[in-house]
Design a protein around this motif. Structure first.
Motif: not given
Length: 327
Positions: A70-86
Motif C-alpha cells: 500500500a506504499g510507493a508503487p516503485s516497490a510493486v514495480a521492483d517486485a513485478a519486474r524481478l518475478l515476471a519471468g518466474r
C-alpha cells in the motif's frame, strides 16, 4: 499451486495465506519479519524499501503472486519486474480509491481513474494504488490482476473500524447510531476477497475488478444490531438524523467508522458496480457472520486490537457522543 504472498501476516494478506493453505497450496510468504507468518508456510524475509531488500526472491518459481503493498508503487514495480519471468500471474490488491473523485454511484471498472505512475512517491493513497496497478501491468501484461477492493472488514482487521463498533457496543448504554437505519452498506469480508482472488488467479483472470459486496448487501441497522447481538450487551442504539450528527461536528467515516451520510460520497463508496466480480464467482457471507467472527477474534487476543501504524485511529470520543445524546 505454488503461491507467493508479498506480505501475508496481517489482515488481507493473512486471509489470502490461510485460504491458500486450506486448499493445500504450497505457500511462500515474503515479509519484513515484524509479525509471525501462518504456520505451514515457507518464510522469506526482506524489506522492499531497502536496497537489496528483494534478494530473498532471486531464486524460485511460482504459479501466482499476491501483493498487498500500500506504499510507493516503485516497490510493486521492483517486485513485478524481478518475478515476471518466474511467476505465472500477479494479483495486486488495489482499491476503488483509484477512481477520480467524486466517483459516481454505479461506477464500473471502466470509470475514469486518477493520473498516476509507478514512480509516484506513495504519499497520496489513490495515486499510489493506481501506480501499483500500472507497475504490475507493465511487467505482467494481461497476467496482472488488479483487485480493486472497497471497504474491507473481518477478523484481523488492523484499521479498527468494525472492532471499534464492537468495542463501543459491548460497553453498553446509550449508543449514538448514525441514521438512517436502513442506509445500505457495501463492503467485503477479507476472507471473501481472499477466496475470490485465489479463484481468479487459478482461472487466469486479468485486468481490474471491483471487489466488494453487491450494493445493499447489508444496512447500518443490520450491522450495528449484529454487533449488539453477538456481544450480548445492553446497548441502546439511539438512531440519530445525519444532520444532527454533522451539526455537532462529528466526522463521518473517522469518528463514526464505516458510516457516511446519504449523498454523493455515500453513493461512491456504497453503490459501486460489482457485476463483473459477481459473474466470475464472488460470494459474500452474511454480515452477521463477519461480525461474529471478528468479535470472536477480538476476544481471543491477549492484548489490544492491532493497529496499523500508518493509519490514524478511528472512533468517537465518549464525551462527544454523550454531548450529542444529551442534547
Amino acid at each position: 499451486m505454488r503461491l507467493l504472498v508479498l506480505g501475508g501476516t496481517e489482515f488481507v494478506g493473512r486471509a489470502v495465506v490461510e485460504d491458500a493453505l486450506a486448499r493445500d497450496w504450497d505457500v511462500t510468504v515474503f515479509h519484513r519479519g515484524g509479525h509471525a507468518a501462518p504456520s505451514g508456510t515457507t518464510v522469506l524475509h526482506g524489506d522492499r524499501t531497502e536496497e537489496g531488500g528483494l534478494d530473498a526472491l532471486a531464486p524460485g518459481r511460482w504459479d501466482a503472486v499476491v501483493d498487498t503493498w500500500a506504499g510507493a508503487p516503485s516497490a510493486v514495480a521492483d517486485a513485478a519486474r524481478l518475478l515476471a519471468g518466474r511467476a505465472g500471474h500477479y494479483a495486486y490488491v488495489s482499491s476503488r480509491s483509484v477512481y477520480t473523485s467524486p466517483a459516481r454511484a454505479g461506477l464500473d471498472e471502466d470509470g475514469p481513474v486518477v493520473d498516476a505512475s509507478p514512480e509516484d512517491d506513495g504519499t497520496d493513497y489513490a495515486r499510489a494504488k493506481r501506480g501499483g496497478e500500472l507497475a504490475a501491468e507493465s511487467a505482467f501484461g494481461d497476467r496482472a490482476l488488479s483487485v480493486r477492493a472497497g471497504l474491507i472488514l473481518g477478523p484481523h482487521e488492523n484499521i479498527g473500524r468494525l472492532p471499534w463498533w464492537l468495542g463501543r457496543i459491548a460497553r453498553g448504554g446509550p449508543v449514538l447510531a448514525p441514521g438512517p437505519r436502513d442506509l445500505p452498506l457495501q463492503y467485503v469480508d477479507a476472507r471473501d476477497l481472499a477466496a475470490w482472488t485465489l479463484d481468479a488467479v487459478e482461472k487466469g483472470l486479468g485486468g481490474p475488478f471491483n471487489l466488494v459486496s453487491p450494493p445493499g448487501h447489508t444496512t447500518t441497522g443490520e450491522l450495528l444490531e449484529a454487533c449488539a447481538a453477538v456481544t450480548g450487551s445492553d446497548a441502546e442504539l439511539r438512531w440519530t438524523d445525519p444532520g444532527a450528527i454533522l451539526d455537532a461536528g462529528i466526522q463521518p467515516w473517522t469518528e463514526l467508522p464505516i458510516w457516511l451520510p446519504p449523498g454523493e460520497t455515500h453513493g461512491a463508496l456504497h453503490r459501486g458496480d460489482v457485476s463483473k466480480a459477481l459473474a466470475t464467482g464472488l460470494r459474500c457471507r452474511p454480515v452477521a457472520e463477519t461480525v461474529a467472527d471478528t468479535w470472536a477474534w477480538m476476544r481471543s487476543l491477549d492484548g489490544p486490537v492491532p493497529q496499523r501504524p500508518d493509519r490514524p485511529r478511528v472512533g468517537l470520543a465518549p464525551e462527544k457522543e454523550a454531548r450529542l445524546l444529551g442534547a
